[in-house]
Scaffold this active site. Structure first.
Site: not given
Ligand SMILES: NC(=O)c1ccc[n+]([C@@H]2O[C@H](COP(=O)([O-])OP(=O)(O)OC[C@H]3O[C@@H](n4cnc5c(N)ncnc54)[C@H](O)[C@@H]3O)[C@@H](O)[C@H]2O)c1
Length: 319
Positions: A12, A36, A143
């Site tokens: 991600g 995944i 969330y």
């Molecule tokens: N990006 C932001 O601005 C932000 C801000 C606050 C918190 N976060 C937290 O950081 C973490 C990562 O965020 P991100 O922005 O990279 O999210 P994202 O959605 O870009 O990436 C999440 C990844 O998890 C994978 N995934 C989804 N379901 C899955 C499963 N069942 N098993 C294995 N992998 C799975 C997805 O394919 C994806 O590649 C999350 O917990 C999010 O809540 C992100």
């Protein structure tokens, strides 16, 4: 002894950059990426990659058995905007994914676990400006309350089972290497791509919606800095506030105009993400992170904007 690091949800927005940095520091073969969805070229080729679903505990356990990780980063989650479209799925993934990892971390004696929380743990009755670490928290998105419940569980596993788990409440993150995954702050990434491609952007948040944001370089540095900090210095085992830079779409557009003078921004009405943004803080007090593990921000709005535009232009040229 080198660390063996498992990153779950590696493909991600954050994982793409975190895996690259962890591999740079620890060596490619010591960082196992897992997701995944198909990885990008670098994630696939610079070290091990495994398809695994964090909700399938037996498959995940096989990974713990195979690699015996000393550190685990859990990034798999459904984010705020997507979570509102699929509330039960968001709760299931955000909670049960966390339980699977916490329980396997104990079973396999993982030394340190990282799990990110979010500014979404705050709600309409939290102080909006300079939101403190401890205050009223009444998140009104699935969330947000999955993250708040997750924070309580992390602290519980630390107190009850001695699991060394560390966490940051990230603000909205802005990076150029990977697309954002369906959050409320995604506009602040899309705007750069469209400014360069079209010279215009329609923002789904209103002109004056201030939110705390952070450049991805700072977020990755903060994450690794927290994971490297001596355990006895950490006073928070739920999740640390992290502030970043606070700005509105209007201010960001003005900053982009310093590089692309003809850039024009417009605003759409009635986007569901506006209500989510309105319930979140406008700025965050991260003094505890500064005090406990020496956190200091590097990129301000001008530095982040310059770096984003430069990197996106470089990719365009190399493509
Ligand atoms: N990006 C932001 O601005 C932000 C801000 C606050 C918190 N976060 C937290 O950081 C973490 C990562 O965020 P991100 O922005 O990279 O999210 P994202 O959605 O870009 O990436 C999440 C990844 O998890 C994978 N995934 C989804 N379901 C899955 C499963 N069942 N098993 C294995 N992998 C799975 C997805 O394919 C994806 O590649 C999350 O917990 C999010 O809540 C992100």
């Amino acid at each position: 002894m080198p660390e063996t690091i498992l990153v779950i949800g590696s493909n991600g927005q954050i994982g793409t950059e975190l895996v690259a940095e962890l591999r740079r520091i620890n060596g490619g073969s010591n960082v196992i990426a897992c997701d995944i969805k198909e990885p990008d070229y670098d994630t696939l080729n610079a070290g091990p990659f495994e398809f695994s679903d964090v909700l399938k505990k037996e498959n995940l356990k096989a990974l713990f058995q195979k690699y015996r990780p000393t550190q685990v980063y859990l990034l798999a989650a459904l984010l705020s905007a997507v979570g509102e479209q699929k509330p039960k799925m968001a709760w299931d993934l955000n909670m049960n994914g966390l339980f699977n990892v916490l329980d396997l971390a104990i079973e396999f004696q993982v030394k340190k676990v990282y799990w990110p929380s979010s500014i979404a743990v705050f709600g309409p009755h939290s102080p909006q400006f300079n939101t403190p670490q401890y205050c009223v928290m009444d998140p009104n998105t699935v969330y947000g309350f999955s993250k708040l419940a997750g924070e309580r569980w992390c602290e519980y596993y630390f107190n009850k089972y001695g699991l060394d788990i560390r966490s940051i409440r990230y603000p909205g993150l802005i990076g150029w290497k990977a697309a954002p995954g369906g959050g409320t702050t995604d506009y602040a990434v899309h705007i750069f791509h469209e400014a360069l491609q079209k010279g215009t952007y329609e923002s789904f948040l209103s002109a004056d919606t201030a939110l705390p944001m952070m450049y991805m370089n700072d977020a990755i540095r903060a994450t690794i800095q927290l994971m490297d900090a001596p355990a006895e210095q950490l006073t928070i085992r739920s999740s640390y506030n992290l502030g970043g830079i606070s700005f509105t779409p209007d201010t960001l557009a003005a900053e982009i105009r310093k590089h692309i003078p003809d850039f024009k921004i417009s605003y759409s009405d009635h986007d569901l993400r506006q209500a989510i943004a309105d319930s979140w803080p406008k700025s965050i007090d991260d003094s505890q992170a500064q005090k406990d593990w020496g956190w200091e921000i590097e990129y301000d709005l001008a530095g982040m904007t310059r770096d984003m535009l430069q990197n996106l232009k470089d990719i365009k040229i190399s493509n």
